[in-house]
Every structure is written in C-alpha cells, then in structure tokens.
Design a protein around this motif. Structure first.
Motif, short mmCIF file in Angstrom:
data_model
loop_
_atom_site.label_atom_id
_atom_site.label_comp_id
_atom_site.label_asym_id
_atom_site.label_seq_id
_atom_site.Cartn_x
_atom_site.Cartn_y
_atom_site.Cartn_z
N HIS A 157 59.38 32.53 79.02
CA HIS A 157 59.08 31.12 79.29
C HIS A 157 60.22 30.26 78.76
N GLY A 158 60.26 29.03 79.22
CA GLY A 158 61.31 28.11 78.78
C GLY A 158 61.02 26.71 79.28
N VAL A 159 61.96 25.81 79.06
CA VAL A 159 61.83 24.42 79.49
C VAL A 159 63.13 24.00 80.16
N ALA A 160 63.03 23.46 81.38
CA ALA A 160 64.21 22.98 82.10
C ALA A 160 64.78 21.74 81.40
N PRO A 161 66.05 21.40 81.65
CA PRO A 161 66.63 20.21 81.01
C PRO A 161 65.74 18.99 81.20
N LEU A 162 65.48 18.27 80.12
CA LEU A 162 64.56 17.14 80.14
C LEU A 162 65.19 15.94 80.86
N PRO A 163 64.53 15.43 81.90
CA PRO A 163 65.04 14.22 82.55
C PRO A 163 64.90 13.01 81.62
N ASP A 164 65.73 12.02 81.86
CA ASP A 164 65.64 10.78 81.07
C ASP A 164 64.39 10.00 81.48
N GLY A 165 63.93 9.18 80.59
CA GLY A 165 62.74 8.38 80.86
C GLY A 165 62.33 7.63 79.60
N GLU A 166 61.21 6.96 79.68
CA GLU A 166 60.70 6.18 78.55
C GLU A 166 59.20 6.38 78.48
N HIS A 167 58.74 6.93 77.37
CA HIS A 167 57.31 7.12 77.16
C HIS A 167 56.78 5.99 76.28
N GLY A 168 55.58 5.51 76.61
CA GLY A 168 55.04 4.35 75.91
C GLY A 168 54.85 4.54 74.42
N LEU A 169 54.60 5.77 73.97
CA LEU A 169 54.36 6.01 72.55
C LEU A 169 55.54 6.68 71.84
N LEU A 170 56.30 7.50 72.56
CA LEU A 170 57.36 8.27 71.92
C LEU A 170 58.76 7.94 72.41
N GLY A 171 58.88 7.00 73.34
CA GLY A 171 60.20 6.58 73.79
C GLY A 171 60.90 7.64 74.62
N ARG A 172 62.20 7.83 74.38
CA ARG A 172 63.03 8.73 75.20
C ARG A 172 63.04 10.14 74.60
N GLN A 173 61.85 10.73 74.47
CA GLN A 173 61.79 12.08 73.91
C GLN A 173 60.48 12.76 74.29
N ARG A 174 60.52 14.05 74.18
CA ARG A 174 59.32 14.88 74.28
C ARG A 174 59.19 15.67 72.98
N VAL A 175 58.00 15.70 72.43
CA VAL A 175 57.74 16.48 71.23
C VAL A 175 56.73 17.56 71.59
N ASN A 176 57.03 18.78 71.18
CA ASN A 176 56.20 19.94 71.51
C ASN A 176 55.75 20.62 70.21
N LEU A 177 54.46 20.87 70.09
CA LEU A 177 53.91 21.60 68.95
C LEU A 177 53.55 23.01 69.41
N THR A 178 54.14 24.02 68.80
CA THR A 178 53.85 25.39 69.18
C THR A 178 53.19 26.11 68.01
N PHE A 179 51.93 26.48 68.20
CA PHE A 179 51.14 27.13 67.16
C PHE A 179 51.16 28.64 67.35
N ARG A 180 51.35 29.35 66.24
CA ARG A 180 51.45 30.80 66.28
C ARG A 180 50.76 31.42 65.07
N ARG A 181 50.36 32.66 65.24
CA ARG A 181 49.92 33.47 64.11
C ARG A 181 51.08 34.39 63.78
N ALA A 182 51.87 34.01 62.77
CA ALA A 182 53.12 34.72 62.50
C ALA A 182 52.91 35.94 61.62
N ARG A 183 51.91 35.89 60.73
CA ARG A 183 51.69 37.00 59.80
C ARG A 183 50.22 37.43 59.79
#
Length: 217
Positions: free
Chosen positions: A191-217
């Motif tokens: 899996h992956g993420v293609a290059p992020l297009p420019d834009g403006e989000h009402g709460l986070l502005g010019r960005q995307r934030v991703n939370l990735t939860f894992r069971r590492a141990r």
C-alpha cells in the motif's frame, strides 16, 4: 470518552467500502471526533515534533513523522524498527491518548477484528507533493493484528495492492474522517499514498495528517 460516544457513532452508520478480503474503508468514521483528534495531535507534536526521517539508503522521506504510544516507528541508516524512545529528545514517546486508542479499537471491531490493542501510533504529515511509496507493514512482531489508518485534512489517493509488489494496485480517494482497516489475508498487502495535491482544508490547512495504529509487540 464513554461507550455512549461510540454507540452514537455506530448508529450514525459509517459507509463501508470493501477493498479486499480483510480490508475495508469506514467512510467518515472519525469525523464526529475531529476536534478532539486535532487537539490531541497538537499536544503530541508539542512534545515530539514532526521530523523527516532518513531511510537506510540515506534518502530523506517527503512525509514528516512522529509517534505516540509505548513504541514509535523510526528509520535511519541503521534500519527500520520500533523504539520506546524518541531519538531526537532521548525521552519516551508521548503516551497514546485514550481517544486514539478507543477509536482504533472500535474501528477494528467494526471491520471484523475485535480485541485490537494498539501499542504504537505513527503520525504522518503530508504536505503538497509528499507521498508514500508502495510498501508492506512488516516490522511488527504481531502481524495477526490489523492496521488501522485514520485520514484527516486534505484528500489523498490511497494505493492498495496485493501480497506482491507486482500485483495490480487499486486507487481509492480518502477524505477527512475516513478510516482504512486491513488485516487477516490482507495484512501484508502492499500500500502507499500518491503525491498529495495542493489544497486547503478548513481545519488543517494545506496538509493531510494520518494516524496509523499498530500492534508492534
């Protein structure tokens, strides 16, 4: 957070989109908690700021990262690994907020993976042009547990393939509040993420934030 919050979320009826056996998008699942999630991210990054890590091959990643939880995912010239200590501060990563843990657990349960107990949350910040190349999440000892990935901010194109890098890749548009869960037969899907297009989000502005939860141990 109380169970009533998540009971209300379930009755609101997040749309489900099947990607493959063991993989699903829960559309808008996180959106009712957007304000609390963003505030928690701000508190975490005040303690452990975003940074662009370096791969073992010496390439600086385009995505900025930080972590919370008992373990954090890191990369440098010595390799990929989980570490309880932030290498920049020498201190433990910030604790995982109860909201994060409960949202991840509920999303996993809704996707068919009950009793998910994440101990690591990788927080990625994508700015316009940033991307994530196709990869597998295989640094975890417990690959029986699913991956839970929460999208906030600008829309992104999520790439989801098979168990081999050469398998056909599908493209899915993820928007603010969507959660992708994959496990079971899809746990090691590329899996992956293609290059992020420019834009403006009402709460986070010019960005995307991703939370990735894992069971590492």
């Amino acid at each position: 957070m109380t169970a009533d919050l998540f009971d209300g979320l379930e009755t609101a009826g997040a749309d489900r989109e099947q990607l493959a056996p063991g993989a699903v998008i829960l559309r808008g699942f996180a959106r009712p908690h957007e304000t609390e999630l963003i505030a928690a991210i701000g508190a975490i990054t005040a303690q452990a700021p975003f940074r662009r890590m370096v791969t073992p091959g010496g390439h600086q990643m385009s995505v900025a990262m930080t972590n919370c939880g008992s373990l954090g995912w890191v990369t440098d010239r010595s390799g990929y690994r989980y570490d309880p200590v932030d290498p920049e501060s020498g201190k433990p990563w910030p604790p995982m907020p109860p909201l994060f843990r409960e949202l991840a657990e509920q999303a996993a349960t809704d996707a068919g993976f009950p009793r998910f107990a994440p101990d690591a949350c990788l927080i990625n910040r994508y700015e316009p042009g940033a991307k994530m190349s196709l990869h597998q999440d295989r640094d975890e000892r417990d690959i029986g547990a699913p991956i839970v990935s929460v999208s906030l901010g600008l829309p992104a194109t999520f790439l989801f393939g098979g168990l081999k890098r050469t398998d056909k890749t599908q493209r899915y548009r993820l928007v603010h509040g969507d959660i992708v869960v994959w496990g079971g037969p899809a746990r090691l899907a590329f899996h992956g993420v293609a290059p992020l297009p420019d834009g403006e989000h009402g709460l986070l502005g010019r960005q995307r934030v991703n939370l990735t939860f894992r069971r590492a141990r």
